[in-house]
Design a protein around this motif. Structure first.
Motif, PDB file in Angstrom:
ATOM      1  N   TYR A 136      17.951  17.608 -95.477  1.00 34.89           N
ATOM      2  CA  TYR A 136      18.652  17.756 -94.196  1.00 34.89           C
ATOM      3  C   TYR A 136      18.133  18.976 -93.441  1.00 34.89           C
ATOM      4  O   TYR A 136      17.807  18.900 -92.250  1.00 34.89           O
ATOM      5  CB  TYR A 136      20.153  17.878 -94.442  1.00 34.89           C
ATOM      6  N   ASP A 137      18.049  20.096 -94.135  1.00 32.41           N
ATOM      7  CA  ASP A 137      17.570  21.326 -93.487  1.00 32.41           C
ATOM      8  C   ASP A 137      16.098  21.230 -93.104  1.00 32.41           C
ATOM      9  O   ASP A 137      15.639  21.940 -92.214  1.00 32.41           O
ATOM     10  CB  ASP A 137      17.771  22.523 -94.417  1.00 32.41           C
ATOM     11  N   GLY A 138      15.361  20.354 -93.784  1.00 36.31           N
ATOM     12  CA  GLY A 138      13.935  20.205 -93.519  1.00 36.31           C
ATOM     13  C   GLY A 138      13.596  19.173 -92.462  1.00 36.31           C
ATOM     14  O   GLY A 138      12.427  18.778 -92.327  1.00 36.31           O
ATOM     15  N   GLY A 139      14.600  18.718 -91.718  1.00 42.46           N
ATOM     16  CA  GLY A 139      14.338  17.809 -90.603  1.00 42.46           C
ATOM     17  C   GLY A 139      14.322  16.345 -90.971  1.00 42.46           C
ATOM     18  O   GLY A 139      13.833  15.516 -90.203  1.00 42.46           O
ATOM     19  N   HIS A 140      14.875  15.983 -92.131  1.00 40.70           N
ATOM     20  CA  HIS A 140      14.867  14.585 -92.570  1.00 40.70           C
ATOM     21  C   HIS A 140      16.122  13.832 -92.165  1.00 40.70           C
ATOM     22  O   HIS A 140      16.301  12.678 -92.533  1.00 40.70           O
ATOM     23  CB  HIS A 140      14.687  14.517 -94.081  1.00 40.70           C
ATOM     24  N   ASP A 141      16.998  14.489 -91.435  1.00 40.50           N
ATOM     25  CA  ASP A 141      18.231  13.847 -91.011  1.00 40.50           C
ATOM     26  C   ASP A 141      17.947  12.788 -89.951  1.00 40.50           C
ATOM     27  O   ASP A 141      17.223  13.024 -88.990  1.00 40.50           O
ATOM     28  CB  ASP A 141      19.190  14.898 -90.444  1.00 40.50           C
ATOM     29  N   SER A 142      18.501  11.599 -90.149  1.00 43.24           N
ATOM     30  CA  SER A 142      18.405  10.529 -89.153  1.00 43.24           C
ATOM     31  C   SER A 142      19.681   9.701 -89.227  1.00 43.24           C
ATOM     32  O   SER A 142      19.662   8.504 -89.519  1.00 43.24           O
ATOM     33  CB  SER A 142      17.173   9.661 -89.398  1.00 43.24           C
ATOM     34  N   HIS A 147      13.287   8.620 -99.644  1.00 37.65           N
ATOM     35  CA  HIS A 147      12.861   7.821 -98.487  1.00 37.65           C
ATOM     36  C   HIS A 147      13.681   8.252 -97.285  1.00 37.65           C
ATOM     37  O   HIS A 147      14.906   8.204 -97.310  1.00 37.65           O
ATOM     38  CB  HIS A 147      13.075   6.331 -98.741  1.00 37.65           C
ATOM     39  N   THR A 148      12.987   8.695 -96.233  1.00 41.35           N
ATOM     40  CA  THR A 148      13.670   9.143 -95.022  1.00 41.35           C
ATOM     41  C   THR A 148      12.913   8.703 -93.774  1.00 41.35           C
ATOM     42  O   THR A 148      11.760   8.268 -93.847  1.00 41.35           O
ATOM     43  CB  THR A 148      13.796  10.690 -94.988  1.00 41.35           C
ATOM     44  N   HIS A 149      13.594   8.843 -92.643  1.00 40.95           N
ATOM     45  CA  HIS A 149      13.008   8.557 -91.336  1.00 40.95           C
ATOM     46  C   HIS A 149      12.844   9.866 -90.565  1.00 40.95           C
ATOM     47  O   HIS A 149      13.276   9.994 -89.422  1.00 40.95           O
ATOM     48  CB  HIS A 149      13.886   7.584 -90.549  1.00 40.95           C
ATOM     49  N   ALA A 150      12.244  10.847 -91.219  1.00 40.83           N
ATOM     50  CA  ALA A 150      12.061  12.161 -90.596  1.00 40.83           C
ATOM     51  C   ALA A 150      11.258  12.031 -89.301  1.00 40.83           C
ATOM     52  O   ALA A 150      10.411  11.139 -89.161  1.00 40.83           O
ATOM     53  CB  ALA A 150      11.355  13.100 -91.570  1.00 40.83           C
ATOM     54  N   LEU A 151      11.505  12.945 -88.378  1.00 36.57           N
ATOM     55  CA  LEU A 151      11.007  12.812 -87.002  1.00 36.57           C
ATOM     56  C   LEU A 151       9.497  12.631 -86.922  1.00 36.57           C
ATOM     57  O   LEU A 151       8.994  11.692 -86.281  1.00 36.57           O
ATOM     58  CB  LEU A 151      11.430  14.045 -86.189  1.00 36.57           C
ATOM     59  N   HIS A 152       8.724  13.507 -87.554  1.00 40.29           N
ATOM     60  CA  HIS A 152       7.274  13.471 -87.368  1.00 40.29           C
ATOM     61  C   HIS A 152       6.611  12.362 -88.177  1.00 40.29           C
ATOM     62  O   HIS A 152       5.631  11.764 -87.706  1.00 40.29           O
ATOM     63  CB  HIS A 152       6.672  14.839 -87.699  1.00 40.29           C
ATOM     64  N   THR A 153       7.124  12.065 -89.355  1.00 41.22           N
ATOM     65  CA  THR A 153       6.562  10.932 -90.101  1.00 41.22           C
ATOM     66  C   THR A 153       6.898   9.622 -89.389  1.00 41.22           C
ATOM     67  O   THR A 153       6.077   8.705 -89.351  1.00 41.22           O
ATOM     68  CB  THR A 153       7.082  10.898 -91.553  1.00 41.22           C
ATOM     69  N   ALA A 154       8.095   9.535 -88.816  1.00 42.18           N
ATOM     70  CA  ALA A 154       8.454   8.323 -88.078  1.00 42.18           C
ATOM     71  C   ALA A 154       7.594   8.182 -86.823  1.00 42.18           C
ATOM     72  O   ALA A 154       7.163   7.074 -86.470  1.00 42.18           O
ATOM     73  CB  ALA A 154       9.938   8.363 -87.709  1.00 42.18           C
ATOM     74  N   GLU A 180       6.440  15.505 -94.319  1.00 47.25           N
ATOM     75  CA  GLU A 180       6.905  15.693 -92.948  1.00 47.25           C
ATOM     76  C   GLU A 180       6.093  16.790 -92.261  1.00 47.25           C
ATOM     77  O   GLU A 180       5.718  16.658 -91.090  1.00 47.25           O
ATOM     78  CB  GLU A 180       8.399  16.027 -92.942  1.00 47.25           C
ATOM     79  N   ARG A 181       5.780  17.861 -92.977  1.00 46.35           N
ATOM     80  CA  ARG A 181       4.949  18.924 -92.398  1.00 46.35           C
ATOM     81  C   ARG A 181       3.544  18.398 -92.117  1.00 46.35           C
ATOM     82  O   ARG A 181       2.954  18.702 -91.071  1.00 46.35           O
ATOM     83  CB  ARG A 181       4.876  20.118 -93.346  1.00 46.35           C
ATOM     84  N   ALA A 182       3.007  17.590 -93.027  1.00 50.67           N
ATOM     85  CA  ALA A 182       1.663  17.042 -92.833  1.00 50.67           C
ATOM     86  C   ALA A 182       1.609  16.136 -91.613  1.00 50.67           C
ATOM     87  O   ALA A 182       0.636  16.162 -90.847  1.00 50.67           O
ATOM     88  CB  ALA A 182       1.232  16.279 -94.085  1.00 50.67           C
ATOM     89  N   ALA A 183       2.642  15.338 -91.423  1.00 47.05           N
ATOM     90  CA  ALA A 183       2.681  14.465 -90.250  1.00 47.05           C
ATOM     91  C   ALA A 183       2.767  15.275 -88.961  1.00 47.05           C
ATOM     92  O   ALA A 183       2.109  14.962 -87.966  1.00 47.05           O
ATOM     93  CB  ALA A 183       3.869  13.515 -90.355  1.00 47.05           C
ATOM     94  N   ARG A 184       3.567  16.335 -89.005  1.00 44.43           N
ATOM     95  CA  ARG A 184       3.677  17.198 -87.821  1.00 44.43           C
ATOM     96  C   ARG A 184       2.341  17.854 -87.502  1.00 44.43           C
ATOM     97  O   ARG A 184       1.922  17.901 -86.335  1.00 44.43           O
ATOM     98  CB  ARG A 184       4.749  18.255 -88.048  1.00 44.43           C
ATOM     99  N   LEU A 185       1.658  18.367 -88.524  1.00 42.12           N
ATOM    100  CA  LEU A 185       0.346  18.973 -88.323  1.00 42.12           C
ATOM    101  C   LEU A 185      -0.641  17.956 -87.757  1.00 42.12           C
ATOM    102  O   LEU A 185      -1.440  18.266 -86.865  1.00 42.12           O
ATOM    103  CB  LEU A 185      -0.185  19.524 -89.645  1.00 42.12           C
ATOM    104  N   GLN A 186      -0.598  16.749 -88.285  1.00 41.38           N
ATOM    105  CA  GLN A 186      -1.533  15.716 -87.826  1.00 41.38           C
ATOM    106  C   GLN A 186      -1.307  15.388 -86.356  1.00 41.38           C
ATOM    107  O   GLN A 186      -2.267  15.270 -85.577  1.00 41.38           O
ATOM    108  CB  GLN A 186      -1.388  14.455 -88.676  1.00 41.38           C
ATOM    109  N   LEU A 187      -0.050  15.236 -85.960  1.00 41.43           N
ATOM    110  CA  LEU A 187       0.236  14.932 -84.558  1.00 41.43           C
ATOM    111  C   LEU A 187      -0.211  16.063 -83.638  1.00 41.43           C
ATOM    112  O   LEU A 187      -0.773  15.815 -82.563  1.00 41.43           O
ATOM    113  CB  LEU A 187       1.730  14.669 -84.387  1.00 41.43           C
TER     114      LEU A 187
END
Length: 265
Positions: free
Chosen positions: A43-49, A120-127, A204-211
């Motif tokens: 939740y604190d790491g941005g995985h809340d959806s 399994h989550t729908h975190a913002l950057h991976t989604a 999630e951090r890797a997806a954010r970096l990639q974007l």
């Protein structure tokens, strides 16, 4: 006077791993406690959806696993309100019902005896990355635990409440620890809860970096040999324990209601 400045890298790596064995012990936390902490950490790491996503860990008896109760967000999970379910999602301990989408966890656990936890989550950057239908690209040192260890499911099979979605997702995951699900989100696995929790934050951090990198230019690949070395160096059991303990301490400062009793981390 320095005595190690001419030691080769493999010697230094071996020495560091022995030191980590000496300084980081196995956790006294129960599976329920680790899983509740993972929910708060996620939740604190941005995985809340909202109520989307499931986090589970194998129970003591074969064919059982712990997961959160449908209707509760990650920030509401405690060690006491987790459910223990069987492979048919029948509740064995606890009150309420699990998320019906937990069905595909059963398929992964059956296919992968080495997996003991699934996040399994729908975190913002991976989604967001999943919307582009492009695989995760690992091209930065911190994200190398995912190097050549993240599968990609290019076609969305629909909401994962049927057995066919379980077969598709578990098959696409193969022997990897992680998978990016197109038009959906992310899934990571671990031999321990600690490992899965760390990988969830990392993907999630890797997806954010990639974007961010894609918006600025062309991502350049890592040297494969060095990337594999980094993958192995950053994926050890002791390193997973140390990372998880840090995240857990931080989560308990933000969410002291997560655990029933005080613990030492």
């Amino acid at each position: 006077m320095a005595n190690t400045l001419h030691d080769p890298k493999n010697v230094l790596i071996d020495r560091a791993e022995r030191q980590m064995d000496d300084h980081f012990a196995d956790s006294d936390l129960t599976t329920r406690q680790k899983l509740a902490l993972t929910c708060r950490i996620a939740y604190d790491g941005g995985h809340d959806s909202g109520l989307a996503g499931q986090i589970s860990a194998r129970g003591q008896q074969p064919g059982t696993y712990y997961t959160q109760r449908l209707g509760l967000g990650f920030d509401e999970i405690t060690e006491d309100n987790l459910l223990l379910v069987d492979e048919d999602l029948q509740v064995l301990e606890g009150e309420g019902m699990p998320n019906p989408a937990n069905r595909f966890h059963t398929w992964i656990y059956r296919a992968r005896p080495d997996v003991h936890c699934i996040v399994h989550t729908h975190a913002l950057h991976t989604a967001a990355l999943a919307m582009l239908e492009v695989p995760l690209l690992v091209s930065q040192m911190d994200t190398t635990p995912l190097y050549d260890d993240c599968a990609f499911l290019r076609e969305w099979p629909g909401v994962p409440v049927g057995n066919e979605e379980g077969e598709i997702i578990s098959g696409a995951l193969g022997d990897k620890r992680a998978i990016l699900l197109a038009h959906h989100g992310q899934l990571v696995t671990g031999a321990t809860v600690e490992e899965a929790c760390n990988l969830a934050l990392l993907i999630e951090r890797a997806a954010r970096l990639q974007l961010l990198a894609m918006s600025a230019g062309t991502i350049q690949p890592l040297d494969p040999a060095r990337a594999r070395e980094a993958h192995d160096w950053t994926s050890t059991h002791r390193r997973n324990q140390a990372n998880f303990a840090y995240y857990a301490r931080r989560a308990l400062r933000n969410h002291p209601d997560c655990l029933t009793d005080k613990v030492n981390l």
